[in-house]
Scaffold this active site. Structure first.
Site, short mmCIF file in Angstrom:
data_model
loop_
_atom_site.label_atom_id
_atom_site.label_comp_id
_atom_site.label_asym_id
_atom_site.label_seq_id
_atom_site.Cartn_x
_atom_site.Cartn_y
_atom_site.Cartn_z
CE LYS A 39 11.69 -2.49 -5.64
NZ LYS A 39 12.51 -3.59 -6.20
CB CYS A 65 -0.87 0.03 1.24
SG CYS A 65 -1.85 -1.44 1.47
CG ASN A 68 0.61 2.14 3.69
OD1 ASN A 68 -0.47 2.19 3.11
ND2 ASN A 68 1.72 2.64 3.18
N GLY A 69 -0.40 -1.05 6.76
CA GLY A 69 -0.13 -1.89 7.92
C GLY A 69 -1.34 -2.72 8.28
CG HIS A 96 18.71 -36.36 -4.97
ND1 HIS A 96 19.10 -37.51 -4.33
CD2 HIS A 96 19.85 -35.74 -5.37
CE1 HIS A 96 20.44 -37.57 -4.31
NE2 HIS A 96 20.90 -36.50 -4.94
CD GLU A 122 10.11 -11.11 -8.92
OE1 GLU A 122 9.46 -10.77 -7.93
OE2 GLU A 122 11.34 -10.94 -9.00
NE ARG A 135 5.43 1.36 -1.47
CZ ARG A 135 6.55 1.18 -0.79
NH1 ARG A 135 7.65 1.73 -1.19
NH2 ARG A 135 6.55 0.46 0.32
CD1 TRP A 193 -0.46 -5.44 -3.53
CD2 TRP A 193 -0.51 -6.54 -1.59
NE1 TRP A 193 0.07 -6.68 -3.73
CE2 TRP A 193 0.06 -7.38 -2.57
CE3 TRP A 193 -0.64 -7.03 -0.28
CZ2 TRP A 193 0.50 -8.67 -2.30
CZ3 TRP A 193 -0.21 -8.31 0.00
CH2 TRP A 193 0.35 -9.12 -1.02
CD GLU A 205 17.17 -12.99 -7.91
OE1 GLU A 205 16.55 -13.49 -6.97
OE2 GLU A 205 16.88 -11.87 -8.38
CE LYS A 254 13.97 -10.68 -10.19
NZ LYS A 254 14.61 -10.77 -8.92
O1 M6R Z 1 13.13 -4.80 0.03
P1 M6R Z 1 13.66 -6.17 0.27
O2 M6R Z 1 14.97 -6.42 -0.41
O3 M6R Z 1 13.74 -6.53 1.72
O4 M6R Z 1 12.61 -7.15 -0.41
C1 M6R Z 1 12.69 -8.53 -0.26
C2 M6R Z 1 11.80 -9.22 -1.26
O5 M6R Z 1 10.47 -8.91 -1.03
C3 M6R Z 1 12.14 -8.84 -2.71
O6 M6R Z 1 13.48 -9.13 -2.99
C4 M6R Z 1 11.25 -9.63 -3.70
O7 M6R Z 1 11.56 -10.98 -3.64
C5 M6R Z 1 11.41 -9.08 -5.12
N1 M6R Z 1 10.13 -8.97 -5.75
C6 M6R Z 1 12.23 -9.95 -5.98
O8 M6R Z 1 12.35 -9.50 -7.28
#
Ligand code: M6R
Length: 625
Positions: free
Chosen positions: A620, A2, A104-105, A521, A505, A27, A75, A498, A502
């Site tokens: 984000k 949010c 937010n929260g 395995h 997502e 975000r 959100w 990673e 990527k």
């Molecule tokens: O702001 P942060 O680095 O703590 O965020 C951690 C994860 O939420 C963030 O890396 C998330 O996995 C990304 N969407 C990855 O691309």
């Protein structure tokens, strides 16, 4: 997650708020809304979907006149994305005034509070926890918004960043925070309050940040505060929720508007991938002393002795930052020869961890606001660990909660899919490992050799970026495949996971990453004709073993896309597609090998027609558990 924006000043608020919300779009959100106060009362507008829908509503409906307002991108957590659930939420005071609030929260005790307020005649229109807070402020309002907010916040449990307005005080915003970020921009004759600096930077670089349980009252208007002609006056004051005055320092925001604009790129993710050479340069700047062949980390100098003596490092993070942390685990053990473990912050915090004396906890986070990472760090600190931060966002909550730390300095990252922050996190963890390694076991010559190679990284990354078109063509050949595997070993195992993250997502393709040896395995059962399997098979200690894994995949008809070392001609025998990276020492490889995987994910998402910078369901910064 949010986003909050509030404005009070001499300009019409609605269009500024919409512009602010647009800056927060990255975000992640599913609905939006705003509320404006004027002498006609409070006017609220809400919409589901993009901010542009809200913008249209404001233009076509009219009546959003006024110089003070609050706005929000939501959100969904409690209740589906819908207009009633979107913020702002409102409450009616006993004197007939309206309160509007954005939040937010999460308010954890919202159920008993909702019952309490319903018994007092408040009628709820949404399923949200936030509406409870709006009505609670209204319930306790007695002609002073600041006091009402303080009183209400003393009754709530959970986390919040809020901005509140009341039509009885049409030139005032009251904002507060606990556990969720909130920044106040101090502009000419105006205040802008926001959950994220990107909504402030167009107005001012002068800001104050709030600590937990602090409240700020922002007034801007004619001196009598009623807007009927007195000279213009601005004033703010900060207090605790117990109404104790606190002084806040005005600081300068570190980035400028250009950094958060697209600058000719189609997407922020692409821009951030392409600006990685510069990001690494900025990250390394001033941190390598050539003459003495040592790493300079001013942020650690006060506790260097404790770090050298430490018995164990725990790295804690989520998502991409967790993958960087995994590489940090390898680096610390390999270069600094100190036991290190990387753990998901969300698991660490709840598993009653044992923290021995001499433990250092490192929180890795781009935003510095990830709720689980913050909580894990706090847990480790309370149990006696030294708390370090490897954070990008200057002044963020995690950076303020740590005993010491090293900023990434890679510039603001807007793309939801983290790219340059990952490389920055790994670069900083490499620097920390060399910093300690030199003071523990590594010879001067070895440290110097690593530092020389580190300095060449920006140029080497540029060479990898040149393959973007080639990578796109290779992705085109398998873009119809819905299941992908990413495999690597050693330092390149975290790179493989990673790469898988990527891809999933932003392209919504199912992808799994794992150590290459793990494939046998179980996951090998998935491999059928044409299934794309991405390998990181650069020259290094486990090269031959990865080649064996590639052969196992090819024997089952899998399509192999391989990240290999420049000049490795043999690799073409095993690969359907090859992406090359320059040769570099193994501990430094992840900062190169991840680049083709970022580019691959980007092109896959574009080819599938997805909005790369606004992936579905993603935020984000994950500021709730
Ligand atoms: O702001 P942060 O680095 O703590 O965020 C951690 C994860 O939420 C963030 O890396 C998330 O996995 C990304 N969407 C990855 O691309």
């Amino acid at each position: 997650m949010c986003g909050i924006v509030g404005y009070v000043g001499p300009k019409p608020a609605a269009s500024l708020l919409v512009e602010g919300l647009k800056r927060l779009e990255y975000r992640g959100y599913d609905s939006a809304g705003l509320a404006i106060t004027s002498d006609k009362g409070i006017k609220i507008g809400k919409s589901v979907g993009r901010v542009s829908v809200l913008e249209n509503l404001v233009k076509t409906t009219g009546g959003f006149d006024g110089f003070c307002g609050v706005a929000h991108t939501r959100w969904a957590t409690h209740g589906e994305p819908s207009e009633p659930n979107a913020h702002p939420h409102s409450g009616l005071t006993k004197s007939g005034h309206t309160i509007a609030l954005v939040h937010n929260g999460i308010i954890e005790n919202y159920i008993p509070l909702r019952k309490y307020l319903a018994d007092r005649g408040h009628v709820f229109e949404s399923e949200t926890d936030t509406e409870v807070l709006a009505k609670l402020v209204a319930e306790v309002y007695n002609g002073d918004l600041e006091k009402a907010v303080q009183t209400a916040l003393r009754e709530v449990r959970g986390g919040y960043a809020i901005a509140v307005i009341c039509d009885n005080e049409p030139h005032t915003i009251v904002a507060a925070r606990k556990g969720s970020p909130l920044i106040v921009g101090i502009a000419d004759s105006a205040y802008v309050v926001a959950s994220d600096a990107s909504a402030i930077i167009a107005h001012t670089t002068q800001v104050i940040t709030l600590d937990d349980y602090q409240v700020v009252r922002l007034c801007a208007g004619a001196e009598d505060k009623k807007g009927d002609g007195g000279p213009w006056a601005v004033d703010f004051r900060t207090t605790t929720i117990d109404n104790v005055s606190v002084a806040r320092e005005v600081t300068e925001l570190e980035f400028d508007l250009e950094q958060i604009e697209l600058g000719g790129y189609e997407h922020f993710m692409l821009k951030e991938i392409m600006e990685q050479p510069e990001a690494i340069r900025n990250c390394l700047r001033g941190r390598i002393d050539h003459r003495e062949g040592r790493v300079v980390l001013g942020g650690l100098s006060a506790i260097t002795r404790d770090l050298i003596r430490a018995h164990r490092f725990i790295i804690t993070a989520q998502g991409t930052a967790y993958h960087a942390g995994l590489i940090g685990e390898y680096l610390l053990e390999d270069l600094a020869k100190v036991p290190a473990r990387c753990e998901y912050a969300s698991e660490f915090r709840y598993r009653n961890p044992i923290i021995e004396e001499g433990t250092v906890a490192i929180a890795v986070s781009q935003s510095g606001e990830t709720a689980d990472t913050l909580a894990a760090l706090t847990e480790a600190k309370e149990r006696g660990a030294i708390a370090l931060g490897v954070v990008n966002s200057v002044g963020s909550t995690i950076s303020r909660e740590t005993d010491a730390g090293v900023y990434l300095h890679v510039g603001p990252e807007i793309g939801v899919a983290s790219t340059k922050a990952f490389v920055g996190q790994v670069a900083v963890l490499t620097l920390i490992s060399l910093y300690l390694g030199k003071r523990r076991f590594l010879s001067d010559e070895v440290v110097k050799a690593y530092l020389r190679q580190l300095e060449t990284l920006p140029d080497l990354v540029s060479r990898v970026l040149e393959q973007s078109d080639h990578i796109r063509k290779c992705v085109e050949d398998c873009i119809d495949r819905d299941n992908w595997l990413f495999l690597g070993r050693g330092y390149n195992y975290p790179v493989a996971i990673e790469g898988a993250l990527k891809l999933k997502e932003i392209s919504y393709i199912h992808a799994e990453g794992m150590p290459a040896a793990e494939m046998k395995h179980g996951p090998i059962a998935l491999i059928d004709k044409g299934m794309p399997v991405v390998f990181v098979a650069t020259r290094g200690s486990q090269y031959d073993k990865v080649i064996s894994n590639i052969e196992e995949v090819r024997a089952r008809g899998g399509r192999t896309l391989v990240v290999a070392t420049e000049g490795d001609e043999d690799i073409h025998k095993y690969a359907d597609a090859v992406f090359t990276v320059p040769d570099i020492a193994e501990p430094l490889q992840p900062m190169l090998t991840v680049i083709p995987l970022q580019i691959l994910a980007y092109h896959a998402a574009v080819l599938r027609g997805h909005d790369v910078d606004k992936p579905r369901n993603l935020a984000k910064s994950v500021t709730v558990e």
